[in-house]
Design a protein around this motif. Sequence first.
Motif, short mmCIF file in Angstrom:
data_model
loop_
_atom_site.label_atom_id
_atom_site.label_comp_id
_atom_site.label_asym_id
_atom_site.label_seq_id
_atom_site.Cartn_x
_atom_site.Cartn_y
_atom_site.Cartn_z
N GLY A 98 3.94 -0.82 -7.40
CA GLY A 98 5.35 -0.57 -7.08
C GLY A 98 5.70 0.89 -7.21
O GLY A 98 4.86 1.72 -7.56
N TYR A 99 6.91 1.24 -6.84
CA TYR A 99 7.40 2.63 -6.87
C TYR A 99 6.49 3.51 -6.00
O TYR A 99 6.06 3.10 -4.94
CB TYR A 99 7.53 3.13 -8.32
N GLU B 170 -1.71 -0.46 -4.92
CA GLU B 170 -0.36 0.02 -5.25
C GLU B 170 0.46 -1.18 -5.69
O GLU B 170 0.57 -2.16 -4.96
CB GLU B 170 0.27 0.68 -4.02
N ASP C 188 -1.26 3.28 -7.80
CA ASP C 188 -1.65 2.92 -9.15
C ASP C 188 -3.18 2.95 -9.33
O ASP C 188 -3.74 4.00 -9.56
CB ASP C 188 -1.09 1.53 -9.45
CA LIG Z 1 3.00 2.85 -7.84
#
Ligand SMILES: [Ca+2]
Length: 354
Positions: A345-346, A343, A301
């Motif tokens: 998630g995913y 980061e 992210d």
């Molecule tokens: Ca992510």
Amino acid sequence: LSFSITSTACPAGQFLAEYFNNITLSGSPVFTACQSAINNNWGSGGPGNGVNNDNFSVRWSAVRSFNAALYSFTATADDGIRVWLDGSMIIDGWKDQAPTTYQATRTLSAGDHLVKVEYYEKGYGAVAQFSWQETTNPVPALSALSPSYAAPGGNGFTLTVTGSGFIAGSEVRWNGSARPTTFVDSTQITAAIAAADIAAAGTAQVTVYNAAPGGGSSNALSFIIGSPPTSCSTGQFFAEYFNNITLGGTPVFTACQASINFNWGAGGPGNGVGNDNFSVRWSGTHSFTAGSYTFSATADDGIRVWLDGSLIIDQWKDQAPTTYQATRTLSAGDHLVKVEYYERGYGAVAQVSW
Ligand SMILES: [Ca+2]
Ligand SMILES: [Ca+2]
Ligand SMILES: [Ca+2]
Ligand SMILES: [Ca+2]
């Protein structure tokens, strides 16, 4: 009365193509032809000659002449495709799919080899393309080791090497000697490191070697047999990994890394770091020649990049993989590059280059 002329063999260098009005290459072909290449994009149409636009299949087979060389075979299909070379399957993409490209690399002896391609089209668009060319093995490049240090006298372990240009047959070398290596994909391989390799404190040089044609040895990364690193040499990043998204507290682990080029997918950095809700700080002194540089950062992210203490990319937010750029003019000499990343998630991606 109708009379049909059916090809059962083709001139040297051509494929015998057999078209079937089902997706399982069953029964007698609707029509056959001799074709010099497999390069079809039928769109929503089809091969004609009595063949459906949907629910058809094709087998191409030929004896073709090759040089003694390494070859790269490339197949693109919508829907399924599979390829055999001398009776061994080298590409298996036998499924409904949008146009997808598959590759396989094989070393061939000089002379004739049997090439067979099977293909089916279920519905909508139809693409069947297959070709090959002589190629050479890439020179591998290493970006990171995981773990990158171990206590002297510890147990053997699996070393994960991240980088680029890895091939089936790549060899991880520990101070120049091959270790049992497992190919994962072109960006990751693992090696079994024995307890004897880390019996005494010191530093081991890790490289990856690809055989000829082409190929060669990668850059070396240092594996520390001793305490975790607290700083790294010029040209490397000191990486600190945290099990939270705020770079808070003590790092879970640290490492010296040559580059920031990570696509962890649904996985993570390992070494005790989770797959979600982690953050990383990379800081390193790098030598530049005078000139204009574009810094590129791709993240999923959040990511932010500092150059000599000035924030040049600031995208600290949840996001799908997104690329940001900033251009700066640098004087000759050493400059400090710092990157922070988190980061949530995913998927997880962190890539920075210039
Ligand atoms: Ca992510
Ligand atoms: Ca289709
Ligand atoms: Ca179709
Ligand atoms: Ca994740």
